[in-house]
Enzyme design. Sequence first.
Site, PDB file in Angstrom:
ATOM      1  N   GLU A   1       9.448  -1.583   2.246  1.00  0.00           N
ATOM      2  CA  GLU A   1      10.146  -1.654   0.960  1.00  0.00           C
ATOM      3  C   GLU A   1       9.753  -0.565  -0.025  1.00  0.00           C
ATOM      4  O   GLU A   1       9.830  -0.750  -1.230  1.00  0.00           O
ATOM      5  CB  GLU A   1       9.916  -3.034   0.289  1.00  0.00           C
ATOM      6  CG  GLU A   1       9.879  -4.175   1.265  1.00  0.00           C
ATOM      7  CD  GLU A   1       9.960  -5.534   0.602  1.00  0.00           C
ATOM      8  OE1 GLU A   1       8.917  -6.016   0.186  1.00  0.00           O
ATOM      9  OE2 GLU A   1      11.078  -6.085   0.509  1.00  0.00           O
ATOM     10  N   GLU A   2       9.314   0.555   0.501  1.00  0.00           N
ATOM     11  CA  GLU A   2       8.822   1.598  -0.395  1.00  0.00           C
ATOM     12  C   GLU A   2       9.535   2.933  -0.282  1.00  0.00           C
ATOM     13  O   GLU A   2       9.663   3.650  -1.261  1.00  0.00           O
ATOM     14  CB  GLU A   2       7.325   1.833  -0.114  1.00  0.00           C
ATOM     15  CG  GLU A   2       6.483   0.628  -0.418  1.00  0.00           C
ATOM     16  CD  GLU A   2       5.048   0.762   0.059  1.00  0.00           C
ATOM     17  OE1 GLU A   2       4.179   0.094  -0.484  1.00  0.00           O
ATOM     18  OE2 GLU A   2       4.807   1.544   0.999  1.00  0.00           O
TER      19      GLU A   2
ATOM     20  N   ASP B   1      12.683   1.346   3.804  1.00  0.00           N
ATOM     21  CA  ASP B   1      12.010   0.994   5.052  1.00  0.00           C
ATOM     22  C   ASP B   1      11.538  -0.456   5.015  1.00  0.00           C
ATOM     23  O   ASP B   1      11.640  -1.128   3.986  1.00  0.00           O
ATOM     24  CB  ASP B   1      10.821   1.934   5.306  1.00  0.00           C
ATOM     25  CG  ASP B   1       9.666   1.672   4.353  1.00  0.00           C
ATOM     26  OD1 ASP B   1       9.923   1.339   3.162  1.00  0.00           O
ATOM     27  OD2 ASP B   1       8.499   1.773   4.762  1.00  0.00           O
TER      28      ASP B   1
ATOM     29  N   GLU C   1      -1.717 -12.202   4.547  1.00  0.00           N
ATOM     30  CA  GLU C   1      -1.015 -10.971   4.905  1.00  0.00           C
ATOM     31  C   GLU C   1      -2.007  -9.906   5.359  1.00  0.00           C
ATOM     32  O   GLU C   1      -1.809  -9.211   6.351  1.00  0.00           O
ATOM     33  CB  GLU C   1      -0.231 -10.474   3.688  1.00  0.00           C
ATOM     34  CG  GLU C   1       0.555  -9.196   3.924  1.00  0.00           C
ATOM     35  CD  GLU C   1       1.246  -8.721   2.646  1.00  0.00           C
ATOM     36  OE1 GLU C   1       0.562  -8.201   1.739  1.00  0.00           O
ATOM     37  OE2 GLU C   1       2.480  -8.887   2.548  1.00  0.00           O
TER      38      GLU C   1
ATOM     39  N   TRP D   1      14.224  -3.831  -7.207  1.00  0.00           N
ATOM     40  CA  TRP D   1      13.597  -3.906  -5.872  1.00  0.00           C
ATOM     41  C   TRP D   1      14.004  -2.687  -5.056  1.00  0.00           C
ATOM     42  O   TRP D   1      14.974  -2.005  -5.431  1.00  0.00           O
ATOM     43  CB  TRP D   1      14.027  -5.191  -5.145  1.00  0.00           C
ATOM     44  CG  TRP D   1      12.988  -5.673  -4.167  1.00  0.00           C
ATOM     45  CD1 TRP D   1      13.047  -5.626  -2.806  1.00  0.00           C
ATOM     46  CD2 TRP D   1      11.710  -6.248  -4.495  1.00  0.00           C
ATOM     47  NE1 TRP D   1      11.884  -6.135  -2.272  1.00  0.00           N
ATOM     48  CE2 TRP D   1      11.043  -6.522  -3.284  1.00  0.00           C
ATOM     49  CE3 TRP D   1      11.055  -6.547  -5.697  1.00  0.00           C
ATOM     50  CZ2 TRP D   1       9.768  -7.073  -3.214  1.00  0.00           C
ATOM     51  CZ3 TRP D   1       9.776  -7.103  -5.644  1.00  0.00           C
ATOM     52  CH2 TRP D   1       9.152  -7.364  -4.421  1.00  0.00           C
TER      53      TRP D   1
END
Length: 589
Positions: free
Chosen positions: A209-210, A206, A432, A150
């Site tokens: 999540e990237e 960030d 989302e 992750w």
Amino acid sequence: MWVSKLTRPVLTIFLCISTVSANPVSRLENRADLEAFIDRQSDISIKGVLANIGPDGSKAPGVPAGVVVASPSRVDPDYWYTWTRDAALTYKALIERFVAGDTTLRSKIDQYVSAQARLQGVSNPSGSPESGGLGEPKFNVDLTAFTGPWGRPQRDGPPLRATALTIYANWLIANGARSQALNTVWPVIAKDLAYTVRYWNQTGYDLWEEVNGSSFFTLAASHRALVEGAALASKLGQTCNGCAAAAPQVLCFLQSFWTGSYVDSNINTNDGRTGKDANSLISSIHTFDPLANCTDATFQPCSSRALANHKAVVDSFRSKYEINRGIAQGQAVAVGRYSEDVYFSGNPWYLTTLAAAEQLYSAIYQWQKLGSVTITAVSLPFFRDILPSVAIGTYPSSSSTYTSLLNAVKTYADGFVAVVQKYTPADGALAEQYDKGTGVPRSAVHLTWSYAAFLTAIERRDAPAPPTWGEPTANTVPRVCTAPPSCNSRITFNARVTTVVGENVFVVGSLTQLGNWSPEAAVPLSAERYTSNDPLWFAAVSLPAETSFEYKYIKKTANGQVVWESDPNRRYTSSQGCDSSATVNDSWR
Ligand code: NOJ
Ligand code: NOJ
């Protein structure tokens, strides 16, 4: 006008779209319709949030008390986890609602406090509770560690949680429950603040999540948490080590995200993006303080900087999505995360569109409180979009320009809610994302954060203000930024790697000192002691002490090709104590 640039066939399409999508809230019946939608959707949203929280949420069967599931979606995407960020932002909304009078939420909030106290003790791939584990982005819903690969760590989780809990602790103190604040809530906050003090100046992923680097949102959230955390500590007669000293330094660093015309949301990274990102809108709404002026330094919702940035971010989506076509400048459009997004093909999101509305509602609150609107050279383009005749100046509440400005901003803000209305299915379910071409819901269903974002946007629209976090006494930027004192340990990497002449070995990993996974920035190992019997490559590197990290060795061949070791990543925790040292012994795999 820009229409003239279009070729004739496209112009025909434009005209026909523009008649149906003319300002959705300018007509009276549409306004009544929006109010009705807001009433209905507010009710659906609070129920939607509660349905995703254990132990009794209808969409969260078997989930422990106080644990927020990101979404009940278990495949494509699998969001059946609890993210520290999503949970903290959701509970911040619930706690603000509780403080504003919804007493039914108290036991849910107490359950969150105990669940988080437990979670802080769970060792995970980001580290142990002492070595950085609080920065782990997500956990299994049963509160065990998620061990798959992750984007970690994500350093916004601890300060966001500290903020939610600080609002609660302040309420407890003011309402005769000081000992609960001190003995139950403060210990959780204290750990999150200690994490923030120690790691704010290190890179991480960030909120999307990237990107591994420095994220505006993370720093803005850290500043707020440290300021209010230090104040809470002294109220409780506790110490918050380093909080008061770190806060102005975080604010100092935060200034470097400002490009002069917008916020570059990710720095210290090479992400190939413009940096125009809803990250910054969400930062401004998170750090909104009802007692603040329109401070540029803290990017308050009504600040010139935050308004110019609002325009830059919103405009970056105007030509990006099919559903935004034909909508004129100055009218609300669908907003996504950032224009280069490819996740689920890159669509608008409900929570980012709502953030665009929420910033403007919060700004209106601030102007009303101040009794004037000031337009500067920086914010002029934002205002010109919605009131073309306006000029630089300060307009007191007695002026007609003030009234026109506030009406225009309100109409613009409502426009973003109307966009959400248009793309919300009849049953009010908020996923989302919504499709950039058709507007139908995409990605995770019943996203908790989407519902929470609806609640907070409407809360600001209705104008009951959340509590202050102390912005007025914490918005002075130090003249020079100074890095926090470093506490490093010296790690010697011994790697046995058989190489051929011309090949070199490097170590690369998740810390800045290890090149943040970038082969170009990897640390070279020395072959000084290499023999055919013992193919030793080594390097001693100074790393932050007691910090967990991941790494790998790479070879660079004579012609510049990079060869990586096989998966999984290696993990290590640097030794405890400033100036300590340790050695790792590895063999190429
Ligand atoms: C899953 C993450 O949740 C999301 O934020 C990200 O955009 C995608 N992975 C792609 O990296
Ligand atoms: C992906 C989003 O990018 C991230 O911000 C969020 O935490 C997770 N999904 C879970 O909702």
